[in-house]
Structures are given as C-alpha cells and as structure tokens.
Design an enzyme around this catalytic site. Structure first.
Site, PDB file in Angstrom:
ATOM      1  N   HIS A   1       0.829  -1.214   0.000  1.00 56.63           N
ATOM      2  CA  HIS A   1       0.000   0.000   0.000  1.00 56.63           C
ATOM      3  C   HIS A   1       0.863   1.264   0.000  1.00 56.63           C
ATOM      4  O   HIS A   1       1.290   1.735   1.051  1.00 56.63           O
ATOM      5  CB  HIS A   1      -0.895  -0.042   1.253  1.00 56.63           C
ATOM      6  CG  HIS A   1      -2.032   0.921   1.210  1.00 56.63           C
ATOM      7  ND1 HIS A   1      -3.270   0.618   1.729  1.00 56.63           N
ATOM      8  CD2 HIS A   1      -2.132   2.178   0.731  1.00 56.63           C
ATOM      9  CE1 HIS A   1      -4.073   1.644   1.569  1.00 56.63           C
ATOM     10  NE2 HIS A   1      -3.411   2.611   0.974  1.00 56.63           N
ATOM     11  N   HIS A  50       1.244   5.272  -2.116  1.00 55.40           N
ATOM     12  CA  HIS A  50       0.727   6.241  -3.093  1.00 55.40           C
ATOM     13  C   HIS A  50       1.948   6.967  -3.646  1.00 55.40           C
ATOM     14  O   HIS A  50       2.645   7.656  -2.897  1.00 55.40           O
ATOM     15  CB  HIS A  50      -0.221   7.230  -2.422  1.00 55.40           C
ATOM     16  CG  HIS A  50      -1.440   6.577  -1.843  1.00 55.40           C
ATOM     17  ND1 HIS A  50      -2.602   6.384  -2.565  1.00 55.40           N
ATOM     18  CD2 HIS A  50      -1.687   6.043  -0.620  1.00 55.40           C
ATOM     19  CE1 HIS A  50      -3.508   5.777  -1.803  1.00 55.40           C
ATOM     20  NE2 HIS A  50      -2.977   5.555  -0.616  1.00 55.40           N
ATOM     21  N   HIS A 104     -10.664  -0.408   0.960  1.00 50.99           N
ATOM     22  CA  HIS A 104     -10.560   0.711   1.899  1.00 50.99           C
ATOM     23  C   HIS A 104     -11.925   0.772   2.583  1.00 50.99           C
ATOM     24  O   HIS A 104     -12.901   1.232   1.991  1.00 50.99           O
ATOM     25  CB  HIS A 104     -10.243   1.990   1.100  1.00 50.99           C
ATOM     26  CG  HIS A 104     -10.383   3.266   1.853  1.00 50.99           C
ATOM     27  ND1 HIS A 104      -9.319   4.109   2.105  1.00 50.99           N
ATOM     28  CD2 HIS A 104     -11.466   3.872   2.413  1.00 50.99           C
ATOM     29  CE1 HIS A 104      -9.747   5.170   2.776  1.00 50.99           C
ATOM     30  NE2 HIS A 104     -11.047   5.056   2.976  1.00 50.99           N
ATOM     31  N   HIS A 150      -5.358  -1.005   5.744  1.00 53.08           N
ATOM     32  CA  HIS A 150      -5.214  -0.207   6.970  1.00 53.08           C
ATOM     33  C   HIS A 150      -6.283  -0.416   8.049  1.00 53.08           C
ATOM     34  O   HIS A 150      -7.045   0.496   8.357  1.00 53.08           O
ATOM     35  CB  HIS A 150      -5.069   1.286   6.647  1.00 53.08           C
ATOM     36  CG  HIS A 150      -5.962   1.823   5.554  1.00 53.08           C
ATOM     37  ND1 HIS A 150      -7.326   1.671   5.547  1.00 53.08           N
ATOM     38  CD2 HIS A 150      -5.661   2.531   4.430  1.00 53.08           C
ATOM     39  CE1 HIS A 150      -7.822   2.258   4.471  1.00 53.08           C
ATOM     40  NE2 HIS A 150      -6.835   2.781   3.778  1.00 53.08           N
ATOM     41  N   ASP A 178       0.810   2.633   3.682  1.00 54.12           N
ATOM     42  CA  ASP A 178      -0.103   3.703   3.231  1.00 54.12           C
ATOM     43  C   ASP A 178       0.667   5.024   3.080  1.00 54.12           C
ATOM     44  O   ASP A 178       0.162   6.100   3.423  1.00 54.12           O
ATOM     45  CB  ASP A 178      -1.307   3.865   4.175  1.00 54.12           C
ATOM     46  CG  ASP A 178      -2.433   4.666   3.511  1.00 54.12           C
ATOM     47  OD1 ASP A 178      -2.299   5.036   2.330  1.00 54.12           O
ATOM     48  OD2 ASP A 178      -3.445   4.924   4.195  1.00 54.12           O
ATOM     49  N   HIS A 218       1.963  14.407   0.543  1.00 57.20           N
ATOM     50  CA  HIS A 218       1.202  15.608   0.194  1.00 57.20           C
ATOM     51  C   HIS A 218       2.140  16.795   0.316  1.00 57.20           C
ATOM     52  O   HIS A 218       2.989  16.836   1.215  1.00 57.20           O
ATOM     53  CB  HIS A 218       0.017  15.814   1.141  1.00 57.20           C
ATOM     54  CG  HIS A 218      -1.049  14.767   1.013  1.00 57.20           C
ATOM     55  ND1 HIS A 218      -1.824  14.619  -0.120  1.00 57.20           N
ATOM     56  CD2 HIS A 218      -1.484  13.821   1.881  1.00 57.20           C
ATOM     57  CE1 HIS A 218      -2.683  13.621   0.058  1.00 57.20           C
ATOM     58  NE2 HIS A 218      -2.492  13.112   1.261  1.00 57.20           N
ATOM     59  N   PRO A 266      -5.767  14.143   3.902  1.00 57.69           N
ATOM     60  CA  PRO A 266      -5.396  13.006   4.736  1.00 57.69           C
ATOM     61  C   PRO A 266      -4.220  12.224   4.144  1.00 57.69           C
ATOM     62  O   PRO A 266      -4.162  12.029   2.936  1.00 57.69           O
ATOM     63  CB  PRO A 266      -6.669  12.148   4.758  1.00 57.69           C
ATOM     64  CG  PRO A 266      -7.415  12.538   3.528  1.00 57.69           C
ATOM     65  CD  PRO A 266      -7.033  13.949   3.196  1.00 57.69           C
TER      66      PRO A 266
HETATM   67  O1  DOR Z   1      -4.892   9.035   4.451  1.00 52.70           O
HETATM   68  C1  DOR Z   1      -5.088   8.570   3.337  1.00 52.70           C
HETATM   69  N1  DOR Z   1      -4.470   9.087   2.252  1.00 52.70           N
HETATM   70  N2  DOR Z   1      -5.930   7.556   3.190  1.00 52.70           N
HETATM   71  C2  DOR Z   1      -6.316   7.124   1.988  1.00 52.70           C
HETATM   72  O2  DOR Z   1      -7.094   6.214   1.916  1.00 52.70           O
HETATM   73  C3  DOR Z   1      -5.814   7.764   0.747  1.00 52.70           C
HETATM   74  C4  DOR Z   1      -4.533   8.434   0.995  1.00 52.70           C
HETATM   75  C5  DOR Z   1      -4.115   9.373  -0.096  1.00 52.70           C
HETATM   76  O3  DOR Z   1      -4.241   9.037  -1.280  1.00 52.70           O
HETATM   77  O4  DOR Z   1      -3.628  10.448   0.222  1.00 52.70           O
HETATM   78 ZN    ZN Z   2      -7.037   3.901   2.165  1.00 51.54          ZN
END
Ligand code: DOR
Ligand code: ZN
Length: 430
Positions: free
Chosen positions: A57, A59, A178, A231, A304, A308, A322
């Site tokens: 997991h 991103h 999710h 998660h 996860d 950002h 988030p």
């Molecule tokens: O905190 C999170 N950020 N939870 C998620 O499910 C997606 C992720 C994101 O893509 O930033």
């Molecule tokens: Zn998620």
C-alpha cells in the site's frame, strides 16, 4: 559483479555468516567464505539480514500529482526504507483504471530500477464506485496487475463489491478494500470520540470501518472469494477479522505503522500532519492492533505512504489532505512498537513485512527464504543504530511525516534488488 555481505545474522538468529550474491541470486552462505576479487563488500558485523520488504500500500502520485511525489522519488524512499517491491495505489490522475496507466507505472518503476513498482488497478472506472473496470485487461498487460483497489474511497455499493469479488476470483487477482461506509463519514476529519468532541472536529466512527469489514467478509464467504482489508484501524475490526478467519473465510488484513504507534491525543495540536484516513484512533485500538499483528490476526504491515505537498498539509486541520509519509520510517516504527516490547522477533518482522505480503498478492520472487539459489531481494538492518526523523531529509518530494523529530531504533544499511545494491548507508546509488 558480485556482492559479499560479511558477517551477518540471518533473521537476527544464530552465528554470523557471509552471504555471497551473484547474478541476482544468493550463491553461497557460510562462515569465513573467500571474498571474490570483483566483489563489493558490505561489512555487516552485528547486523541482520532479512528478505526485502514488500509494501502492499503506497501512493506514488504519478501520474498527476508529481509535485507531491513521483515514481522516482517514491522508489528512492522505498529502497532506503528496505523495500524491494511496492504496490502503487490507483487513485492517481488519471486513475489507474486501464492498462495505459498501469503499464506506465510498471515501466517507469523498472526504468528507475530501485524497487519493483507494481501497479494497483482500480476496481471501478474513475473510482466512481459504480462501473467495474476491465480487470482482465490490466492483469494481462505488461504491468501484470494482481491487486485491485479503489483505495482512498470505499467500494461501498454491496452489489458492486460482490461482482468485483466474483470477477477477481475468476481472474485469480486480489481485491483490497478501503473500508469506510461513506454515509457515516460525511465531513469527518478525526476519530469519533472524546478527543474530537473536545477539539470540535467532526468524527469518523469506528462503525464506518467495521460495518464494511463485516459485510465484505460475508460477501467473500458467499462468493468463495479472497478479500484484503487495507489499513485496519480499530479493535472492533480485529474482532471481526478473528471471527471471519475462524469461519474459514479468505480474508487478510494490513496495519500501518502510524496506527500501531500513534493515537488521537496528538490531534490537540491541530497539526494537519496528523490527519489521515482512517484516522488515528484511541490507545486501546493501537494496543489491539499490535496484539493482532503479533497473533497473526492481522497478516502484515503496509505503509499507506501518502505524500502531500506543504500547501496541502500546513493549513487548518479540516482542510489538510489526509495521509502521511511511511516508507522510510516503517521498519523503525515496527521495531519500536513490536520488536522492542517483545511482541515480534526479527524472524517475525520478515514474516509481516516481506513473506506475508508477498504471499497475499502472489509475488513469486519476493519474501523468499535466505538460502542458496534464492533471488537476492534483501535488506540489511542495523538493529542497534538510532536516528531522528527529519521530514526534509527524507527522499520523498513531500515532508509530511507525523514522526518529525522522533528518535527511533534500527536503520536500513543496505537494500538489494535482484543482487543490485539499491540503497546503502542512507543513499541510493547514482
Ligand atoms: O490518508 C489517506 N491518504 N488515506 C487514503 O485512503 C488515501 C490516501 C491518499 O491518497 O492520500
Ligand atoms: Zn485507504
């Protein structure tokens, strides 16, 4: 060209051995081996050899939000964190709902060459929760997609989820959910409880997660399908997983390092770096998650990793996006929360960070035994080192770590992908 890892303890057990790596494989193991002339020597005295970590997991934000991360910067963070394979979630822009995107992600990861970046395909077109994607086309593409998820969003319509599970079963691929019933989390930014109430933050109840975990366990049972829970964050989810596994349902689950360590008392600062989905819960939840990971109710750790940019995090709590960085801190947080208190051994760390995730998703060359003839996807760890987290010093393009200024045990001193050194002493090779 070979790599000679000198005097390392496999899984932190037994006497130190030398490990010779050539042509992408472990070719010899023993005490006092001769060092070949061409070998690059890693002096690993008092260090531990583990199979390379596998993250189900992450991103990596490519395509679409490269200002926050891309496959190159995310791959460097992964290699430095000891990972040899990561799964890049589908909530990119455009969404990874066709082979055009999933094949790009795979290609770009191979071009960078620091970690195998496996694309995750979306379950529904544009993550709309309605129309299933052509999973078969993505699975048959160059990216060989083997995991599908709308992560970031929940596949909340039970009929769509049921069809997705049936379709995935036919293809032999994994659906990762999710778990968030969206009707229960409208406007929510924090765990629903006394802390959120006091701070005036809209709450995300545990039931939003647990109701979907329970529902999906039942859907998987009836479809004879497998389902993976992303998660897991609550004590109730742990109880449902225990029940479902006892029924023989094919359900697996991951927990993030941040849910193992942190709780919602941190929200008192209104620091947007603590905003994440699912939210940081209560101490009792974190304790239940640790016990569940120790007992195998939760199968693995997944980061996860969610980069950002500063303008997306340094703002009012409710407007902060988030998500938290995770790749470079994962091992240390697992050591702090699980190994130091005696809940896991180093042998277990290999299981929850490498072997189990590789098995869940069906990666044949990862999470393998540390034996002659096996692929050299390896991580060398110094268990006695300590380090202090500094967001700006991490390899990610973003700095949004919730662990800023915390001091942790254990560092990754080297990572090898198919015998090639991808990280060493905190740096990726040029
Ligand atoms: O905190 C999170 N950020 N939870 C998620 O499910 C997606 C992720 C994101 O893509 O930033
Ligand atoms: Zn998620």
């Amino acid at each position: 060209m070979s790599v000679f890892i000198r005097s390392v303890r496999r899984y932190g057990e037994g006497d130190p051995v030398d490990v010779l790596v050539s042509d992408g494989q472990i070719t010899d193991i023993g005490a006092g081996l001769a060092i070949p002339d061409d070998a690059d020597v890693i002096d690993a005295a008092d260090q531990i050899l583990l199979p390379g970590f596998v993250d189900l997991h992450t991103h990596l934000r490519e395509p679409g939000r490269e200002y926050a991360e891309d496959i190159e910067t995310g791959s460097a963070a992964a290699a430095l964190g000891g990972f040899t394979a990561v799964f890049a979630m589908a909530n990119t822009n455009p969404v990874a709902d066709s082979p055009v995107v999933t094949d790009h992600v795979w290609h770009r990861g191979q071009q960078v060459g620091l970690v195998d970046v496996h694309p995750v395909g979306a379950v529904t077109m544009g993550l709309d929760g309605k129309q299933l994607t052509e999973m078969g086309l993505m699975a048959a593409g160059v990216g060989q997609v083997r995991m599908f998820s709308d992560d970031g969003l929940c596949v909340h319509d039970p009929l769509v989820m049921r069809r997705a599970l049936e379709y995935a079963t036919g293809l032999g691929v994994l659906i990762a959910q999710h778990a968030e019933e969206p009707r229960l989390t409208v406007g929510a930014v924090a765990h629903e409880g006394p802390n959120a109430a006091r701070l005036g933050l809209a709450g995300w109840p545990r039931a939003a997660e647990e109701s979907i975990v329970a529902r999906d366990a039942l859907l998987a049972r009836d479809a004879g399908a497998r389902v993976h829970i992303c998660h897991a964050s609550t004590a109730g989810t742990v109880e449902i997983l225990k029940w479902a596994k006892a029924q023989g349902i094919s359900i697996t689950a991951e927990v993030t390092p941040h849910h193992l360590l942190l709780d919602d008392t941190r929200l008192a600062s209104y620091d947007g770096r603590n905003r994440v989905n699912p939210p940081l819960r209560e101490t009792s939840d974190a304790e239940a998650l640790r016990r569940a990971l120790a007992q195998g109710v939760i199968d693995c750790v997944a980061t996860d990793h969610a980069p950002h940019a500063e303008h997306e995090k340094v703002c009012e709590f409710a407007n902060a996006r988030p998500g938290m960085l995770g790749l470079q801190t994962a091992l240390s947080v697992v050591v702090e929360t699980m190994v130091r208190p005696g809940l896991l051994t180093w042998r277990d760390v290999a299981r929850v960070m490498s072997e189990n995730p590789a098995r869940i998703v069906g990666l044949p060359d990862q999470g393998r035994p540390l034996e002659i003839g096996e692929p050299a996807n390896l991580t060398v760890v110094d268990p006695d080192a300590t380090w202090t987290v500094e967001g700006s010093a991490l390899a990610s393009r973003s700095d949004n770590t919730p662990f800023e200024s915390m001091t942790f045990p254990a560092t990754v001193t080297a990572t090898l992908l198919r015998g090639k050194i991808t990280a060493r002493d905190g740096k990726c090779p040029a």
